[in-house]
Design a protein around this motif. Sequence first.
Motif, PDB file in Angstrom:
ATOM      1  N   THR A 152       0.823  -1.215   0.000  1.00 12.46           N
ATOM      2  CA  THR A 152       0.000   0.000   0.000  1.00 12.46           C
ATOM      3  C   THR A 152       0.857   1.266   0.000  1.00 12.46           C
TER       4      THR A 152
ATOM      5  N   GLU B  63       0.060   4.317  -2.336  1.00 12.72           N
ATOM      6  CA  GLU B  63      -0.168   5.644  -1.750  1.00 12.72           C
ATOM      7  C   GLU B  63       0.713   6.695  -2.415  1.00 12.72           C
TER       8      GLU B  63
ATOM      9  N   VAL C 180      -8.483   5.890  -2.412  1.00 14.54           N
ATOM     10  CA  VAL C 180      -8.147   6.174  -1.014  1.00 14.54           C
ATOM     11  C   VAL C 180      -8.954   5.263  -0.094  1.00 14.54           C
TER      12      VAL C 180
ATOM     13  N   LEU D  72      -7.637   1.707  -0.203  1.00 16.65           N
ATOM     14  CA  LEU D  72      -6.408   1.548   0.575  1.00 16.65           C
ATOM     15  C   LEU D  72      -6.706   1.530   2.075  1.00 16.65           C
TER      16      LEU D  72
ATOM     17  N   ARG E 176      -0.687   5.325   8.924  1.00 18.46           N
ATOM     18  CA  ARG E 176      -0.776   5.330   7.467  1.00 18.46           C
ATOM     19  C   ARG E 176      -2.175   5.718   6.990  1.00 18.46           C
TER      20      ARG E 176
ATOM     21  N   LEU F  99      -2.771   9.294   5.127  1.00 17.04           N
ATOM     22  CA  LEU F  99      -3.313   9.254   3.764  1.00 17.04           C
ATOM     23  C   LEU F  99      -4.531  10.170   3.644  1.00 17.04           C
TER      24      LEU F  99
ATOM     25  N   TYR G 159      -4.897  13.554   1.351  1.00 16.78           N
ATOM     26  CA  TYR G 159      -6.013  13.712   0.409  1.00 16.78           C
ATOM     27  C   TYR G 159      -6.750  15.026   0.684  1.00 16.78           C
TER      28      TYR G 159
END
Length: 256
Positions: free
Chosen positions: A40, A44, A61, A64, A100, A104, A108
């Motif tokens: 991942t 990412e 997103v 993931l 993580r 992430l 975003y």
Amino acid sequence: MLLKASAILKTLSDMCSEDEDTLNITSCLQLYTKAILDITFFEENLLVDGDFLDDDSLWKVKELIDILSEPEHLAKESNQRQKPLFVDLDVELLECLHWRRGALLYMYCHTVGERAGWCLQDRSTFLKCLTDGVCYLVKMLKSRSPVHLSDEVSFQDKNTATLLSEGMFSDIHILALMYCGEMCFWALRYCSEEGRATRLTSENSDWSTKHLDFKEVGEKALDKYIFSCEGPLSGQGWNTEKAKSMQDFLKKMTNS
């Protein structure tokens, strides 16, 4: 990363071919988690480097996030089926999974928000991303208990001792505080009344009946960030100007 993940999966496959009675479920889950983190990470980076411009970026997103949530789900399911045994994730791996996912969602929201000049068209979806992101970061920061300082525990470096007593075990923990505070600020600054109080929609039962107070969580995160950067980490390149500006905004808000 992908080669490393491939090697881990090969080892995992060999372990799973062993006799069921001698199979170590916890070790298998740890290896599976490491492989997921490596795979991942590659995906990412593609999203971040592409500035989330593709139409399906949000879907990717979410995908993931789901993948990074699998190890926790598997541990929970395994513990429900095998009562005599207890399958648990290593605290550092669990911490990394939380980080993580939170980071992430932060990237975003930051990228999409900046690109739109914070004139958000879909505030409810944006707020959901912020809510989940803050949730993951808070859980990451609570994964390990702070070091309890006493006469029996001594450190040569007083600054290190102070950070550990605050639960700050690495630079990532400091960054998580800033990300958390910033996401709370975005929720209240750009999502208007929607962000003043929202119910957390997390699979973690500890949060399911609570409300996320962006003002309270944001203030606490930024307070600790500023304290850490201007205290124990003073002179090490951490900037607090932006954090103080957001902190001032949050402190001036009312809870109504």
